[in-house]
Every structure is written in C-alpha cells, then in structure tokens.
Design an enzyme around this catalytic site. Structure first.
Site, short mmCIF file in Angstrom:
data_model
loop_
_atom_site.label_atom_id
_atom_site.label_comp_id
_atom_site.label_asym_id
_atom_site.label_seq_id
_atom_site.Cartn_x
_atom_site.Cartn_y
_atom_site.Cartn_z
CB THR A 13 -0.93 0.04 1.15
OG1 THR A 13 -1.66 -1.23 1.23
CG2 THR A 13 -2.14 1.25 0.92
CG HIS A 14 4.54 0.83 0.09
ND1 HIS A 14 5.44 0.14 0.51
CD2 HIS A 14 3.89 0.81 1.64
CE1 HIS A 14 5.42 -0.51 1.50
NE2 HIS A 14 4.60 -0.17 2.20
CB ILE A 15 -0.10 4.74 -3.70
CG1 ILE A 15 -0.64 3.40 -3.75
CG2 ILE A 15 -0.40 5.47 -5.06
CD1 ILE A 15 -0.38 2.50 -5.12
#
Lengths: 583, 222
Positions: A511-513
């Site tokens: 979940t690294h956007i």
C-alpha cells in the site's frame, strides 16, 4: 448547506499525518483544530475480536469500501481506463488511523540520496545518460534536515531496531548502508523467527550484511515522550490487515489519539466525507463535506490541512480545482504527476523442515541492504537504483498461504495430488522478496476519470501506470541474488515468481502509493514547497506520501511522519507569526 | 415466501478429531453422535447445495492425505457467504459501464457471486452430485479456467480454513489437518524456539480463545 462555527485549522483525514499535525498544533498553540475523518471511530479494545483471517484479511473489513469509491487504471495514454472493481494491488484503509491501523509496522528511514535523487544521478551518471522520460526530482528537503524529525517519529512510536550507522560509525549487526543516525533505536530489535535466522546465516555466508528491519512493533514495554505506555509484541501474527488488540503495534489510535483526546482545542468528527476544499481569491476558506447523517456541511477554517491517503489528496485538489493539472503529453503542469508504487521481485523458497511460520509480527523482517540505493551495482546491470532483499515473518495465516507448491508437483491446482503437495509444503516455504525503489517517469501520473464516478457522482481518480524495463531489470536482478541466498540458507528449491508482466491491479503488492502533489524547490516542478505548503494557496498544506517525487525502497510511514513534523514546525513557528509563503 | 431449504448431513461426516498413525497416515475419529443434522440453508436450494458440496469434495477431497471439504462443511460456509453482503457484491465497485479489459484488471463483469454460482450450477447440471468421481473430475476440468471454478476453488480453501464462526472448518478439522493453532494471543515465549521442528499447539477457535462470541461480517444486521 449548513455553515458551521469557524475553526482555526480544518484537517482532512484522521490517519498518521492528520493526527500528528493535530497533535503538534494543539500541543504547541491554542488554535482550535477539527479533524474530519470519513470512516468510523477506532480504539484498541475494538480489536480484541478481529483475529479472523476471513473477514479482515480476505474480505478486507478495515479498508475503504470500494463500492463507494475506487480508482480507474490504464497502462498508457492509448488505453481506455477501467475501474479497479475489487482490491487489489494496494489497500487503502478507512476509519480513524487510516492505513496506519492495519499496517505491518515497518518503520524505515529513507536513504539520504533519495531526497536529492535528480542531483545525485546527474552527478553520478551525467545528465545525458539519464533516460529522457525519467521524472525523478529533488525533494527540496534533505536527510540531514529530516534526521531530528525521524528521531521524533521513532520515539513517538517506539521503533525496535539496531543502528548500523551511528554518527558515521558503522556498527556490526545493523544496516551499514543506512543514513547516519544520531541515536540508537528506542528499543532493541524484535526476537528472531526461524526464517530470520536462516536468512541471516545464509546471507552472511555470501558476504552480505544482513540486519533486522526497524519495526514499530514494540520489542519490549515502552513509554514514549508523550507518556503513553504500551506492552511488548506477542508475535501473534495478526498485524497486516488487522488492528493490534494489545496496542503493541504502533497505530494512530494507540499513540496519537490518547494524547489528542486530552486536548480541549481538538475535535474529531467521524463519518464526514470531504468533497471539496472551498477557496476564494487564492485562499482556502474551509471544507465542504457530507456528514454521517447525510447532511451537507461547510466548515470554515483559517488553515486547511489535506492529510488523506495519496489517492484522495490528489483527487480533492483536482475536484476543488486547486493547482495546475499535469499534462503528460506536453510534460507541463504539476498536479497528479510522478505516480509511483513499489518494485517487487519474489522468489519462493522451499525447505525440508517446518518453519512454524504462523508465529511472527508485521515488522519482523531480516534484510540485506547491500544492493539498496545503488550500493553493489557495477554498471553492467543496467540499473540506476535497486532496493532491499529479504524475508518477512509477519505470521502466515492458513487461507492465504495454503496454495504454495513447487512447480510440477501436481497436474492441476485442485484435487488429491494438489492437496497432498499443498499440505506437505504449507509450512515449508517462504519468499525472498525485493522491496525496490520505484523511479518516477513522465508517463506515470494521476488525473480524473472522464467516465466513472463515486457514490456522490464525483469523478474517480485515474491511474496511468505501467512498469518499464528498469523495474523488470530490478526484479530480475533481485531474483538472481535470491538464487544465491536460497541454497546458502538451506532451501531445497528456489523458484522465481512472475515475469516481465504489465502492471496489474489484482495481486497485492504494497500500500505504498506515492506522488501527485510532489514537494520541491519551485512551483514549476512541484505542487507544494519544501515545507508541504501549497505554492498557489498559502493557507493550504498537504501531508503524506502524495508529496514524494519518487518512491524509496523503504516503507513510507516513518518518512510521512518526519515530513509532517517538519511541516508542522514551519507552520507553527513561522507561518502563524507571518502568514505567507514559508519557502 | 420462499420455502425454507435444509441440507441434511450425517452427523458423523462432520468435523471430528484428527489423529495420525505411527506411519503418519491421518485418520479421523468422528463425533460419537449418530443421526443427522438439518442445516438451514440461507441461499442455496437443497439440490444446489448437493451440487456444490460434490464439486468442493473434488477440489479438496477426503483421501489418504486427510479429510476434505465434506467433513469441513465447506458448502455451509459458501451458502452463508453468498447469502450475505459478499454474495450481493456490497463490497465491490459495481457502477457501469461494464467493459471487457485486460486480465491485469481482474473480473470486470456485472454478475454478482450469487449470479455466478447459479449460472455455474446450471452448467454443472442437476445430476452432477450423482455422477461417478471420474466423470465429476472431467466435468470440472473442462471449466477449470473459468471464473466460476476459480471462485469455487478459492471459496473451498476459505471454507476449509476460515474460523468456524463462518460455517466451514467444522470441528476445526481444517486447522487440525494443517497444524494451525488458530488465533492464539501470544507466542512471545515460543517465537524463537522450536527452530526446524514442528510446533503444533492444539487448535482453538476465536470464540474458544477469547471466551466471547465474535459476530461474523455476514451475520451482522445491515
């Protein structure tokens, strides 16, 4: 629309950055702060009954309801975009604490070179050797400036780890490639799982420098500088996609919220879905939102802080018509540019002995950083940057992990033959994974989708994103390294996973956007200045990973906390005294 | 109003205690209760439940490597999931237009899990449950690349290994099979021991461990 009583500061989003900013402002000033969170309230006692893999890790109970809002995706300007109809390659959280409630707890600092990557690569490679579509930029803030803020965040959370570079002195057992730290970690490293030990011994045999990952899962009972006491981790294996039932994993609900609840000038409103930042004459006037009862509200505020997840930070600026939208074809404009994710490269390894892998905790990882940044690269790999390689012992749960069998062990992926193989290998496999830097490119960006809308009829955010040759090479290089480590750690088989595939929205990656409201030195190249104040609207501040011009190999949480207190210092110490640009 | 449907199962077929012989062969001691249980169905008709139950048993069979989908009551798990918000696509983005896209974009169809199952059961045919095992396997092999089968396969694994509050994993038979202890609250004293040797505490459910009755998402009032 109801006009509410004005507040000094309206903060959109009640996750790590929003609550951290609220804590700084309400502690250091008498200003009134209202945090608007569209999800539900959360507290540690809610999590006592959440250790259910199906509802939380499979049906994703803590995530934003994708039926109400999602993104669309296309691989390039030439393709039509379609909605991400179910999660997904990333998992945005909902509720107080946001994704900071359901995260694993990896609490890394970024490498010093990452904050000045354009300059660094130009010095190292020469400007002419950089790809024309490369969009990496300097952040405008340096590692040395952020170091004290990293330390504040580490103390607030109680990070467990081992320094590898203390004031320039390299220390055995820590990460020798990290940026210099002024202090040892607040807590010693977590205990080691069997998998950690196997990887550590194997990597050391090859001459690498394995080290434990810094973790926001407390290795021991810890009292932070705010006086919040929490117990050491129980290694139950229910971190990622779950809230911690004993509060050992640092979450906004167990670190920041208990402090904020004592502040009279703080108010948290849940179920409030902000749709627009209202502005007039170049100044934010407040926020418009739909409250939990479905009423339309206007909250006037002297300062607006945008502190949602990357996706909604970008979307709210688009919907509110603030800033200059990025035009990918022309390479002009700033809002929405430099979208990045995380580069992966996985190798599944099989052992002839069980790992008891159901025990673990979210941040329990062993890594080698010998190829992080551009360490260990000799130029022949065709790589500008790489990443970290390692193993994670975050608790293997039965549904998600049943299916790992060596290739060729069954004709089908169902039936007796498959079942026997899956039973045999279930607790005898692990993944050697790359967490790689994702460089930013001119062609990867976010804007509004022309077709699909959210539950209120507002346009969805649209991703234009695909992998390039560089990411495929990173992935392949990591798999070559894993092929060496696997036998050294006693694996009987090592199978590289995936190939040169296009970006997919189905399989969970991380979940690294990042990106979309990037920070930088000039309004021509960035949305916010180096203090995360909007260039075009000085009483609007934007926090979080949306401000990152490119992604690190490291998980972003600690850095978004560090940049938040960096921004808070500028806002409180300078902007409040002399409202105007602090850049 | 729809007639209430029940699935009648022999009590001895469900759950039980899993033991291993000296040579490591699993054998199951079933509950010492004779007779049958009538499980009220929430979504399937009894005939549909028998088709799904037979298909799940082929995907995860009861065989020499241990008990399978029938003993775990996987069909009851699937029935409850389909009857609940998941089956109605309450947590999927279902606004149109619906267009076909690349495989990287996943399932883009309009049909809900309920509709996909109804269609899939029609394709398997009413007589599927009474076909010989080999014929059942052939029928499933012919559709194994399709969306319905992929969903059924995933749901079968879920029904084997989800907490029993969801209707499957009867008697914790799935967790006994793989040696998963359940949601144990702490391994602080164990995590750095047992290196390389199996550590297999007796499984317990979330309700047994916490002493409180958790409410499954599908059972919550909307």
């Amino acid at each position: 629309m109801d006009n509410l009583k004005p507040v000094d500061v309206a903060i959109v989003g009640g996750g790590w950055t929003g609550l951290m900013m609220a804590k700084e402002i309400t502690t250091r000033t008498g200003l009134t702060v209202a945090v608007l969170e569209r999800g539900i309230p959360r507290k540690t006692s809610d999590y006592a009954l959440d250790m259910d893999e199906l509802d939380y890790a499979v049906r994703l109970r803590m995530m934003q309801n994708i039926a109400e809002e999602t993104i669309t995706h296309r691989h390039s300007l030439r393709d039509p975009a379609v909605p991400v109809r179910q999660y997904g390659s990333f998992l945005p959280g909902s509720g107080v604490g946001g994704a900071g409630e359901h995260w694993n707890g990896a609490a890394w600092r970024f490498l010093p070179s990452l904050f000045r990557l354009r300059t660094y690569l130009t010095e190292k490679q020469g400007a002419t050797r950089l790809p024309e579509n490369l969009a990496v930029q300097d952040w405008g803030v340096t590692y040395d400036e952020l170091e004290p803020h990293y330390w504040r965040a580490e103390q607030m959370m109680g990070v467990s780890g081992k320094a590898g570079n203390l004031n320039g002195k390299i220390i055995d057992g820590g990460n020798p490639y990290e940026g210099p730290r002024r202090n040892e970690y607040p807590l010693p490293p977590l205990k080691k799982s069997h998998l950690s030990v196997l990887f550590e011994e194997g990597a050391r045999k090859l001459g690498y420098h394995p080290h434990p990952a810094p973790a926001a899962n407390l290795s021991e009972t810890y009292k932070n500088p705010d006086g919040i006491s929490r117990p050491g981790c129980a290694y139950c294996g229910y971190c990622e996609r779950f809230g911690c039932m004993i509060g050992a994993k640092s979450q906004p609900s167990n670190t920041l919220l208990p402090v904020l609840q004592r502040r009279k000038n703080f108010e948290l409103r849940t179920g409030c879905w902000v749709r627009r930042i209202v502005h007039k004459d170049g100044k934010a006037a407040g926020v418009q939102y739909i409250d939990a009862q479905g009423r339309e509200m206007f909250q006037p505020a002297s300062i607006v802080v945008l502190a949602t997840f990357t996706l909604n930070n970008v979307r709210l600026l688009y919907l509110s018509k603030i800033g200059t939208p990025y035009d990918a074809a022309a390479g002009k404009g700033t809002l929405g540019k430099n979208l990045t994710h995380q580069v992966e490269g996985n190798t599944r390894v099989f052992f002839d002995k069980p790992l008891n892998a159901f025990m673990g905790t979210g941040g329990l990882a062993m890594r080698v950083s010998d190829f992080d940044g551009d360490h260990g690269l000799n130029g022949s790999e065709g790589l500008l940057r790489m990443g970290m390689i390692g193993v994670l012992s975050n608790g293997s749960r039965p549904i998600a992990t049943f299916d790992a069998v060596p290739r060729g062990s069954a004709k089908a992926n169902w039936g007796s033959e498959w079942k026997a193989a899956a039973l045999k290998w279930r607790d005898r496999n692990a993944t050697i994974a790359l967490s790689g830097e994702h460089l930013s490119y001119r062609q990867n960006f976010m804007d509004l989708d022309p077709t699909y809308t959210d539950k209120f009829g507002d346009p969805l955010l649209r991703f234009t994103l695909d992998w390039t040759d560089h990411e495929h090479r990173q992935s392949e290089f990591a798999k070559e390294i894993a092929q060496k480590i696997a036998p050294a750690m006693g694996a009987v088989r090592a199978e590289p996973l995936g190939g040169r595939a296009r970006y997919n929205v189905i399989n969970y990656q991380s979940t690294h956007i990042q990106g979309g409201t990037v920070m930088g030195a000039s309004p021509e190249s960035s949305v916010v200045n180096r203090y995360q104040q909007h260039w075009d609207m000085q009483n609007l501040w934007v926090l979080g990973a949306s401000c990152m011009p490119q992604n690190a190999s490291h998980n972003p949480t600690l850095t978004i906390l560090a940049t938040t207190t960096w921004a808070a210092d500028a806002l409180i110490d300078r902007y409040l005294k002399h409202p105007g640009s602090v850049a | 109003m729809k007639r209430r449907e029940f699935l009648t199962l022999p009590r001895q077929a469900l759950g039980g205690l899993l033991l291993y012989t000296l040579t490591g062969e699993p054998f199951r001691i079933s509950a010492q209760q004779d007779g049958t249980v009538r499980v009220p169905l929430r979504f399937f008709t009894e005939a549909e439940a028998r088709v799904i139950s037979a298909a799940c048993e082929r995907i995860f069979p009861s065989d020499a490597s241990g008990p399978g989908a029938t003993e775990a009551a996987v069909v009851i798990y699937i029935d409850r999931q389909l009857a609940g918000p998941y089956g109605r696509d309450k947590y999927r983005y279902i606004k149109g237009p619906f267009v076909e896209s690349y495989p990287e974009h996943g399932y883009q169809g309009k049909e809900t899990p309920r509709e996909i199952y109804r269609q899939g059961i029609r394709e398997l045919g009413d007589g599927f449950a009474s076909l010989p095992v080999e014929a059942q396997n052939q029928t499933l092999a012919a559709i194994e690349k399709g969306h319905f089968f992929q969903m059924l396969r995933m749901h079968t694994i879920e029904g084997m290994f989800a907490d029993p509050m969801h209707g499957g994993n009867a008697g914790l038979i799935g967790w006994q099979l793989i040696g998963y202890p359940g949601p144990v609250m702490t391994y602080r004293a164990e995590i750095d021991k047992h290196y390389g040797v199996p550590y297999r505490p007796k499984p317990a459910s979330l309700e047994q461990i916490t002493g409180r009755k958790p409410v499954a998402w599908e059972d919550e009032k909307a």
